[in-house]
Design a protein around this motif. Sequence first.
Motif, PDB file in Angstrom:
ATOM      1  N   GLU A  31     -13.997   7.344 -13.007  1.00 31.88           N
ATOM      2  CA  GLU A  31     -13.228   8.160 -12.080  1.00 31.88           C
ATOM      3  C   GLU A  31     -12.026   7.323 -11.672  1.00 31.88           C
ATOM      4  N   VAL A  32     -10.867   7.662 -12.193  1.00 32.85           N
ATOM      5  CA  VAL A  32      -9.682   6.821 -12.029  1.00 32.85           C
ATOM      6  C   VAL A  32      -8.834   7.298 -10.852  1.00 32.85           C
ATOM      7  N   VAL A  33      -8.407   6.331 -10.044  1.00 34.00           N
ATOM      8  CA  VAL A  33      -7.510   6.585  -8.914  1.00 34.00           C
ATOM      9  C   VAL A  33      -6.297   5.671  -9.087  1.00 34.00           C
ATOM     10  N   ALA A  34      -5.094   6.231  -8.960  1.00 30.25           N
ATOM     11  CA  ALA A  34      -3.861   5.452  -9.054  1.00 30.25           C
ATOM     12  C   ALA A  34      -3.230   5.297  -7.685  1.00 30.25           C
ATOM     13  N   ILE A  35      -2.785   4.079  -7.367  1.00 25.40           N
ATOM     14  CA  ILE A  35      -2.123   3.809  -6.094  1.00 25.40           C
ATOM     15  C   ILE A  35      -0.769   3.186  -6.378  1.00 25.40           C
ATOM     16  N   THR A  55      -0.677   7.230  -1.982  1.00 26.43           N
ATOM     17  CA  THR A  55       0.622   6.577  -1.801  1.00 26.43           C
ATOM     18  C   THR A  55       0.500   5.451  -0.784  1.00 26.43           C
ATOM     19  N   VAL A  56       0.850   4.242  -1.227  1.00 31.28           N
ATOM     20  CA  VAL A  56       0.975   3.092  -0.331  1.00 31.28           C
ATOM     21  C   VAL A  56       2.355   2.508  -0.603  1.00 31.28           C
ATOM     22  N   GLU A  57       3.241   2.635   0.362  1.00 33.51           N
ATOM     23  CA  GLU A  57       4.620   2.176   0.149  1.00 33.51           C
ATOM     24  C   GLU A  57       4.669   0.648   0.084  1.00 33.51           C
ATOM     25  N   MET A  58       5.200   0.143  -1.035  1.00 37.05           N
ATOM     26  CA  MET A  58       5.363  -1.295  -1.248  1.00 37.05           C
ATOM     27  C   MET A  58       6.787  -1.556  -1.708  1.00 37.05           C
ATOM     28  N   THR A  59       7.313  -2.727  -1.366  1.00 32.87           N
ATOM     29  CA  THR A  59       8.658  -3.100  -1.784  1.00 32.87           C
ATOM     30  C   THR A  59       8.580  -4.203  -2.835  1.00 32.87           C
ATOM     31  N   ARG A  60       9.634  -4.330  -3.639  1.00 29.84           N
ATOM     32  CA  ARG A  60       9.671  -5.391  -4.645  1.00 29.84           C
ATOM     33  C   ARG A  60      10.317  -6.660  -4.107  1.00 29.84           C
ATOM     34  N   THR A  61      10.746  -6.628  -2.852  1.00 28.89           N
ATOM     35  CA  THR A  61      11.370  -7.786  -2.232  1.00 28.89           C
ATOM     36  C   THR A  61      10.405  -8.422  -1.227  1.00 28.89           C
ATOM     37  N   ILE A  62      10.744  -9.623  -0.754  1.00 21.51           N
ATOM     38  CA  ILE A  62       9.945 -10.289   0.278  1.00 21.51           C
ATOM     39  C   ILE A  62      10.235  -9.604   1.611  1.00 21.51           C
ATOM     40  N   SER A  63       9.239  -8.922   2.149  1.00 19.64           N
ATOM     41  CA  SER A  63       9.421  -8.158   3.396  1.00 19.64           C
ATOM     42  C   SER A  63       8.103  -8.197   4.176  1.00 19.64           C
ATOM     43  N   PRO A  64       7.860  -9.287   4.924  1.00 19.43           N
ATOM     44  CA  PRO A  64       6.562  -9.527   5.573  1.00 19.43           C
ATOM     45  C   PRO A  64       6.021  -8.363   6.398  1.00 19.43           C
ATOM     46  N   ALA A  70       1.562  -2.311   4.398  1.00 17.78           N
ATOM     47  CA  ALA A  70       1.015  -1.911   3.096  1.00 17.78           C
ATOM     48  C   ALA A  70      -0.414  -2.428   2.933  1.00 17.78           C
ATOM     49  N   LEU A  71      -0.664  -3.658   3.372  1.00 21.81           N
ATOM     50  CA  LEU A  71      -2.002  -4.240   3.275  1.00 21.81           C
ATOM     51  C   LEU A  71      -3.011  -3.442   4.096  1.00 21.81           C
ATOM     52  N   ILE A  72      -2.635  -3.096   5.310  1.00 23.73           N
ATOM     53  CA  ILE A  72      -3.541  -2.339   6.178  1.00 23.73           C
ATOM     54  C   ILE A  72      -3.875  -0.985   5.565  1.00 23.73           C
ATOM     55  N   LYS A  73      -2.859  -0.298   5.067  1.00 25.62           N
ATOM     56  CA  LYS A  73      -3.105   1.009   4.457  1.00 25.62           C
ATOM     57  C   LYS A  73      -3.935   0.878   3.190  1.00 25.62           C
ATOM     58  N   MET A  74      -3.659  -0.160   2.391  1.00 29.78           N
ATOM     59  CA  MET A  74      -4.429  -0.373   1.160  1.00 29.78           C
ATOM     60  C   MET A  74      -5.894  -0.629   1.488  1.00 29.78           C
ATOM     61  N   GLY A  94       0.015  -6.815  -6.810  1.00 26.09           N
ATOM     62  CA  GLY A  94      -1.020  -7.818  -7.020  1.00 26.09           C
ATOM     63  C   GLY A  94      -1.491  -8.446  -5.726  1.00 26.09           C
ATOM     64  N   ILE A  95      -0.562  -8.951  -4.907  1.00 27.97           N
ATOM     65  CA  ILE A  95      -0.979  -9.620  -3.676  1.00 27.97           C
ATOM     66  C   ILE A  95      -1.553  -8.630  -2.679  1.00 27.97           C
ATOM     67  N   VAL A  96      -0.922  -7.454  -2.538  1.00 38.61           N
ATOM     68  CA  VAL A  96      -1.429  -6.456  -1.580  1.00 38.61           C
ATOM     69  C   VAL A  96      -2.784  -5.924  -2.042  1.00 38.61           C
ATOM     70  N   GLY A  97      -2.884  -5.577  -3.318  1.00 34.76           N
ATOM     71  CA  GLY A  97      -4.119  -4.992  -3.836  1.00 34.76           C
ATOM     72  C   GLY A  97      -5.270  -5.969  -3.901  1.00 34.76           C
TER      73      GLY A  97
END
Length: 385
Positions: A31-35, A55-64, A70-74, A94-97
């Motif tokens: 059962e596959v789920v994509a985030i 949907t978990v909004e993540m940025t590709r830049t350093i944005s603490p 994003a971590l809390i929602k994930m 990778g780091i958030v997940g």
Amino acid sequence: MKNKLVRITTVPISLEKLLENQLRYMNDFYEVVAISSDEERLNRFGENQGVRTYTVEMTRTISPLKDVFALIKMMKVLKKEKPFIVHTHTPKAGIVGMLAAKIVGIPHRLHTVAGLPLLETNGMKRKVLNFVEKLTYNCATKVYPNSYGLNEIIVREGFCESSKLKVLANGSSNGINTAYFNSNFWSDNDKLVFKESLGVLESDFVFVFVGRLVRDKGINELVHVFDKLSSGIKNIKMLLVGPYESELDPLLPETVGIIKKNKLIIETGFQKDVRPYLDISNVLVFPSYREGFPNVVMQAGAMGLPSIVTNINGCNEIIINDVNGFIISVKNTKQLHDAMFRVYEDTQVYESMRDKSREMIVSRYEQLVVWEAIHEEYKSFENDL
């Protein structure tokens, strides 16, 4: 009842391009789920692949601050879904997940490494990115570099103990569908019409680059070298197939100026289907500074194109020097110039490379082989149940 598998990327285009159709394949077994980010685009992807999405909004830049949200929602999503496996791709996902999965106690936390952008940074930013990379691998139970060269770099940099690392199949995150990337789809007349629409003559020798038009892909060097070549050779063209990313990694102003001025350089912008552009080209030129396992080099090879690539991991595994292309040093404009001139000038060398290009991709990187290797890896964890 199927075990639950969560796949996470920073942005949906990574699901669409880097993992194209892989989630649909895995949906037969799990059962596959994509985030990912961008709810509208992610939902379209989910409908296309037949998988549920979050949907978990993540940025590709350093944005603490955004990263903490994003971590809390994930964590909330993973706690609700309770998957058997969480598998992340791309640095921020990778780091958030991985951190979220470890905190909520997911048993199998997998991270695929498809490149290390931090290798092109230095100073304090490099220290921060090194810490994040190590933390990602520490939170993962297994780490999959998508090339043998990348595996060596990870060990050399001390990011992870070698026992946690594994390269699946012959490398690549997704392999390549060689039935789809096949030049037999188009007739000679189709190709001629398409060439004419771009202003390419039948007699032109066409170099092509496919990817983001950014510094890290070697576009500054490529444009300057082609500009020099085209001042003396008039029956060559260069296609630049891809978007600019001026905010993240801008080109030099003089490079942009050459692109706009030189009429033998043809910009196409982002293209959902790059096959027609590869099909009317003679050689892929891909002078990137860093890669994981570049899909475009496999795609070009499957379409019968030799490639000129830099001596970096992934590229130097797909291309064998003087066999299906040329390998040059990173940022070396003389070697790039010489390789481009030789493949244009020496018909015998070009024909030999072209004849070998497709068969070398089919024999090593067929997509189903890669998918089956990933599935076998997933199955190996079922003994832990």
